[in-house]
Design a protein around this motif. Structure first.
Motif, PDB file in Angstrom:
ATOM      1  N   ALA A 237     -11.392   0.858 -11.251  1.00  0.00           N
ATOM      2  CA  ALA A 237     -10.317   0.408 -10.361  1.00  0.00           C
ATOM      3  C   ALA A 237      -8.980   1.011 -10.793  1.00  0.00           C
ATOM      4  O   ALA A 237      -8.185   1.439  -9.941  1.00  0.00           O
ATOM      5  N   MET A 238      -8.730   1.055 -12.090  1.00  0.00           N
ATOM      6  CA  MET A 238      -7.483   1.657 -12.583  1.00  0.00           C
ATOM      7  C   MET A 238      -7.438   3.143 -12.266  1.00  0.00           C
ATOM      8  O   MET A 238      -6.392   3.669 -11.875  1.00  0.00           O
ATOM      9  N   ARG A 239      -8.571   3.835 -12.407  1.00  0.00           N
ATOM     10  CA  ARG A 239      -8.613   5.265 -12.080  1.00  0.00           C
ATOM     11  C   ARG A 239      -8.315   5.491 -10.595  1.00  0.00           C
ATOM     12  O   ARG A 239      -7.553   6.388 -10.240  1.00  0.00           O
ATOM     13  N   ARG A 240      -8.955   4.679  -9.747  1.00  0.00           N
ATOM     14  CA  ARG A 240      -8.724   4.824  -8.304  1.00  0.00           C
ATOM     15  C   ARG A 240      -7.269   4.559  -7.963  1.00  0.00           C
ATOM     16  O   ARG A 240      -6.666   5.275  -7.158  1.00  0.00           O
ATOM     17  N   GLU A 241      -6.689   3.557  -8.577  1.00  0.00           N
ATOM     18  CA  GLU A 241      -5.286   3.222  -8.319  1.00  0.00           C
ATOM     19  C   GLU A 241      -4.376   4.364  -8.768  1.00  0.00           C
ATOM     20  O   GLU A 241      -3.457   4.757  -8.049  1.00  0.00           O
ATOM     21  N   ARG A 242      -4.641   4.917  -9.930  1.00  0.00           N
ATOM     22  CA  ARG A 242      -3.829   6.016 -10.448  1.00  0.00           C
ATOM     23  C   ARG A 242      -3.958   7.239  -9.548  1.00  0.00           C
ATOM     24  O   ARG A 242      -2.966   7.894  -9.230  1.00  0.00           O
ATOM     25  N   LEU A 243      -5.173   7.550  -9.108  1.00  0.00           N
ATOM     26  CA  LEU A 243      -5.368   8.693  -8.206  1.00  0.00           C
ATOM     27  C   LEU A 243      -4.669   8.461  -6.874  1.00  0.00           C
ATOM     28  O   LEU A 243      -4.112   9.392  -6.294  1.00  0.00           O
ATOM     29  N   GLY A 244      -4.694   7.225  -6.380  1.00  0.00           N
ATOM     30  CA  GLY A 244      -4.024   6.882  -5.121  1.00  0.00           C
ATOM     31  C   GLY A 244      -2.529   7.100  -5.211  1.00  0.00           C
ATOM     32  O   GLY A 244      -1.891   7.538  -4.250  1.00  0.00           O
ATOM     33  N   ARG A 245      -1.933   6.796  -6.358  1.00  0.00           N
ATOM     34  CA  ARG A 245      -0.490   6.993  -6.532  1.00  0.00           C
ATOM     35  C   ARG A 245      -0.146   8.476  -6.633  1.00  0.00           C
ATOM     36  O   ARG A 245       0.972   8.882  -6.306  1.00  0.00           O
ATOM     37  N   MET A 246      -1.094   9.280  -7.092  1.00  0.00           N
ATOM     38  CA  MET A 246      -0.835  10.709  -7.275  1.00  0.00           C
ATOM     39  C   MET A 246      -0.908  11.469  -5.946  1.00  0.00           C
ATOM     40  O   MET A 246      -0.370  12.552  -5.836  1.00  0.00           O
ATOM     41  N   GLU A 247      -1.552  10.898  -4.959  1.00  0.00           N
ATOM     42  CA  GLU A 247      -1.728  11.611  -3.680  1.00  0.00           C
ATOM     43  C   GLU A 247      -0.517  11.543  -2.812  1.00  0.00           C
ATOM     44  O   GLU A 247       0.365  10.860  -2.808  1.00  0.00           O
TER      45      GLU A 247
END
Length: 166
Positions: free
Chosen positions: A156-166
């Protein structure tokens, strides 16, 4: 070979590990009879090894996928558990009448007490041992649930971090 239902329970657990992605059929590896004899040789003389633990050794005593990554619960590294227990023993841990079957990075040990199938743990710096589970299979399942939650949280943290990077 264990025949009290423990081998069935371990077999079912191994299937659950495979279905969850924690293991594949190739990464669940049991101990042979000579390796099991080595494990038994570190137990105090006459110590009654619980059937659930015997079944674990036979089915997944060398490896169970990614279960217990970083914890020396598998053969041959678990053979150092007595030494780890000696290193962390203090006023909250006695070594007598115990079979130490695993350790985590040298500061936590796992063991059975003579006359009990329950699993206990002791962590360096604490004042007493802790009863972790009523039996070995319960210990495996509880540990697996904790590891599942950690993985889910990490994902979940990885997905959240990737979402912020997009």
């Amino acid at each position: 070979m264990v025949d009290d239902g423990s081998d069935h329970d371990i077999e079912m657990f191994s299937h659950e590990l495979i279905e969850s992605g924690f293991a594949t059929s190739d990464t669940i590896i049991g101990c042979d009879s000579a390796e099991i004899a080595q494990v038994y040789s570190i137990a105090p003389e006459g110590f009654p090894i619980p059937d659930e633990y015997q079944a674990f050794l036979e089915k997944m005593g060398k490896k169970a996928g990614t279960l217990f990554r970083g914890t020396d619960l598998f053969f041959p590294r678990m053979l150092d558990a007595v030494e780890a227990a000696e290193d962390v023993s203090g006023k909250g841990l006695t070594l007598d009448g115990r079979f130490f079957f695993g350790h985590h990075q040298g500061y936590k040990v796992y063991f059975f007490k003579r006359g009990s199938g329950a699993v206990y743990g002791y962590q360096e710096g604490t004042s007493e041992e802790e009863r972790l589970a009523d039996g070995f299979i319960e210990f495996l399942r509880d540990s697996w649930r904790i590891q599942q939650r950690i993985r889910e949280s990490t994902e979940a943290m990885r997905r959240e971090r990737l979402g912020r990077m997009e």
